[in-house]
Scaffold this motif. Structure first.
Motif, short mmCIF file in Angstrom:
data_model
loop_
_atom_site.label_atom_id
_atom_site.label_comp_id
_atom_site.label_asym_id
_atom_site.label_seq_id
_atom_site.Cartn_x
_atom_site.Cartn_y
_atom_site.Cartn_z
N LYS A 1 10.59 -13.87 48.84
CA LYS A 1 10.52 -15.25 48.35
C LYS A 1 9.17 -15.49 47.69
O LYS A 1 8.15 -14.97 48.16
CB LYS A 1 10.67 -16.24 49.51
N PRO A 2 9.15 -16.27 46.62
CA PRO A 2 7.85 -16.59 46.01
C PRO A 2 7.06 -17.51 46.96
O PRO A 2 7.64 -18.18 47.81
CB PRO A 2 8.24 -17.33 44.73
N PRO A 3 5.74 -17.51 46.84
CA PRO A 3 4.94 -18.39 47.70
C PRO A 3 5.36 -19.86 47.54
O PRO A 3 5.71 -20.30 46.44
CB PRO A 3 3.52 -18.19 47.20
N GLN A 4 5.32 -20.57 48.64
CA GLN A 4 5.71 -21.98 48.62
C GLN A 4 4.62 -22.79 47.94
O GLN A 4 3.44 -22.67 48.25
CB GLN A 4 5.89 -22.50 50.05
N THR A 5 5.01 -23.63 47.00
CA THR A 5 4.06 -24.50 46.32
C THR A 5 4.39 -25.97 46.50
O THR A 5 3.61 -26.84 46.15
CB THR A 5 4.01 -24.19 44.80
N GLY A 6 5.55 -26.24 47.07
CA GLY A 6 5.97 -27.63 47.26
C GLY A 6 5.81 -28.10 48.69
O GLY A 6 5.25 -27.41 49.55
N LYS A 7 6.31 -29.25 48.96
CA LYS A 7 6.23 -29.88 50.27
C LYS A 7 7.11 -29.16 51.28
O LYS A 7 8.14 -28.60 50.94
CB LYS A 7 6.69 -31.34 50.12
N HIS B 1 3.53 -23.11 59.13
CA HIS B 1 2.32 -23.12 58.30
C HIS B 1 1.09 -23.49 59.13
O HIS B 1 0.01 -22.90 58.96
CB HIS B 1 2.48 -24.08 57.11
N ALA B 2 1.25 -24.46 60.02
CA ALA B 2 0.13 -24.86 60.87
C ALA B 2 -0.29 -23.72 61.79
O ALA B 2 -1.48 -23.45 61.98
CB ALA B 2 0.51 -26.10 61.69
N TRP B 3 0.68 -23.03 62.37
CA TRP B 3 0.39 -21.90 63.25
C TRP B 3 -0.31 -20.78 62.47
O TRP B 3 -1.25 -20.17 62.96
CB TRP B 3 1.68 -21.39 63.91
N THR B 4 0.15 -20.54 61.25
CA THR B 4 -0.48 -19.54 60.39
C THR B 4 -1.94 -19.91 60.13
O THR B 4 -2.83 -19.05 60.17
CB THR B 4 0.29 -19.38 59.07
#
Length: 134
Positions: free
Chosen positions: A8-14, A24-27
């Motif tokens: 998957k491409p990197p997430q750029t949206g909400k 994302h927070a855990w990362t």
């Protein structure tokens, strides 16, 4: 003919749901722990305070204060880390006096939070030490 990639491409949206936000927070938390020495130091000190508090059996109110200031320091350190990365991104490794002031003020947030934690710790622990000595 090229095969379709499962990457998957990197997430750029909400974020679309709680679990995506949580991931994302855990990362971010893991990244900070792995790359920021000061964060590791604050986590270690917090764990030592928790262990010591359990050994001397602080009361519920004291637990609330101690856990509260430990988390305030960790939040401040996370905030400081985020600000440092944002400033570095914006100035593209060029020295800027305003960028330095921003980073210094952000670091001061951690200093003030740590000072609060030390004050709360002294208020709570001095009577316990006093009882052990006398």
């Amino acid at each position: 003919m090229l095969m379709a990639s499962n990457v998957k491409p990197p997430q750029t949206g909400k974020n679309h749901n709680f679990w995506q936000s949580f991931k994302h927070a855990w990362t971010g938390l893991r990244f900070t722990f792995q790359h920021e020495q000061n964060f590791k130091f604050h986590v270690l000190i917090g764990l030592l305070v928790i262990i010591f508090s359990a050994v001397i059996q602080v009361n519920t109110t004291e637990w609330l204060w101690l856990i509260g200031v430990i988390f305030i320091v960790l939040i401040a350190e996370l905030w400081n880390t985020a600000v440092e990365y944002i400033v570095d991104l914006l100035v593209a490794k060029q020295y800027d006096p305003l960028a330095k002031h921003i980073k210094d003020v952000s670091a001061a947030i951690v200093l003030v939070a740590a000072a609060l934690a030390v004050i709360v710790g002294l208020i709570i622990f001095i009577p316990y030490f006093w009882q052990l000595l006398f």
